[in-house]
Design an enzyme around this catalytic site. Sequence first.
Site, PDB file in Angstrom:
ATOM      1  N   PHE A 372     -11.209  26.607 -46.959  1.00  0.00           N
ATOM      2  CA  PHE A 372     -11.329  25.382 -46.179  1.00  0.00           C
ATOM      3  C   PHE A 372     -12.269  25.543 -44.988  1.00  0.00           C
ATOM      4  O   PHE A 372     -13.396  25.075 -45.025  1.00  0.00           O
ATOM      5  CB  PHE A 372      -9.928  24.913 -45.745  1.00  0.00           C
ATOM      6  N   GLU A 373     -11.859  26.219 -43.940  1.00  0.00           N
ATOM      7  CA  GLU A 373     -12.696  26.318 -42.747  1.00  0.00           C
ATOM      8  C   GLU A 373     -12.834  27.781 -42.357  1.00  0.00           C
ATOM      9  O   GLU A 373     -12.085  28.300 -41.540  1.00  0.00           O
ATOM     10  CB  GLU A 373     -12.099  25.494 -41.607  1.00  0.00           C
TER      11      GLU A 373
END
Length: 532
Positions: A372-373
Amino acid sequence: MIRNPILRGFNPDPSIVRVGDDYYIATSTFEWMPGVQIHHSRDLANWRLAARPLDRIDLTGRPDGCGVWAPCLTHADGLFHLVYTDVRRYGRTTVGGAAGASLRDFHNYLVTSPSVEGPWSAPVHLNSSGFDPSLFHDDDGRKYLLNMLWDHRPARNRFAGIVAQEYAPAERRLIGESRVIFEGTALGLTEAPHLYRRDGWYHLIVAEGGTGWDHAVTMARSRSLSGPYELHPDGPVLTSRGRQHATLQRAGHADLVETPDGRTWMTYLCGRPLPARGRCVMGRETAIQPVRWGEDGWLRTEAGDGAPMETADTGLPAAPWPEETARTCFDGDRLPDAFQWLRTPCPERLFSLTKRPGRLRLFGRESIGSLFEQALVARRQTGFRYTATTRMAFMPAHYQQAAGLVCYYNSSKFHYLHVTYDEALGRCLAVASVLPDSPQGDVWTQPVALPDGEIELRVDVDFDRLRFAWRMEGDDEWRWLAKEFDASILSDEATAPGQPNFTGGFVGVACQDMAGTACPADFAWFDYRLRD
């Protein structure tokens, strides 16, 4: 003189087009951002990165090996047309065992631009029936989208053939009926279609045999776009299959271009395995070689043997680009071209070149390998032997904070030399390795206490051997970690069951703050030096 591969390091699924005296090749980027690499050449031998068009695509959460697949770059009506697949679900999706349903999600899009450098249009969704789309511009001005057709049903041929459907540019959508025009050969895994019109024939080129050691280029032709297509009498037009000692393995997924003098060239993907290990740590790369049309109207390699070539003379005037410097300094306001990040269209959440001018600042985000991040910025491995070094300022205050130098393939394959914090040692240095095909699983070395101050980190890769070192700013001597690591895991072939492996080895920098406080790390420069 061409020396294959022409695009070294992870650059698979090449699509080539000529516009005047300029040649462009688009390649897949999967989960790496921005999506699609387009390289530019004027002599077919020397290439430079010209654009990465898909800077707005959101790949957040895409599994490893998904994202942007198999772009096709064409030029017509004053526009570049780029079609590509966004794969949202691919691996580990069989339902009901090996003979069960295989549920996967592929979405095909089109973007256009008057220039490779952009601006590129917003994407237009075309279909979701399979992957590897290509756009064919017929002589009468009509356009057709081709792609492989996915059959998810139990006990079926997953690769159900090549489909074609007309595209209406004024309406920016597909019209009419989608038809299977080619079902493939006994090699199976029929994909990557490209269509050409020549001497009254429609020539269809596809990839078959899978993207591994049996990969091959197959051709067929028909007087009608919709078929039926007759197969090339020689079988595969190009393949490394059965050529165990060839330098270029896995040859397939081809496209054609013609030079102004009428000579035809085939670009294709290939892999260079490690000697004695059979693992392609640079993933799938791009090669090119001349081919010829025979008196019978069929295309063949110049030697007629269907083998990949390591070198070829283009016959074109040499047009080299300035050589890349070994040291990258972060003194601009944009990330240097060699580097990419993962998945997110919001890179400002991951890094900044202005928060501390002259430094690349990474903001600590999610864990190493997050889908995701993840604050990870890296460049491709392009040779079997290299040294990479960087200087970092980082003061962690908690064991949930880490930053350092990483050799990365995907979330299940990496070696990470990182600075972190330990309650007993204070600031310290350790290596985290994720080994996909080892009974050891994840390996973490014992931490080494560090003094305060900026630190330089180093990795030396020598074919399948990898070693890390460090020194404090101002020190002359490197301090080598005793453990030697297996560099071959950073390859397509080192894999856990059911996991797609389609990218290649990267080396770069990363930063984590799993407490969510975004503790930053600042990198002064990054050196990458080949030792081949």
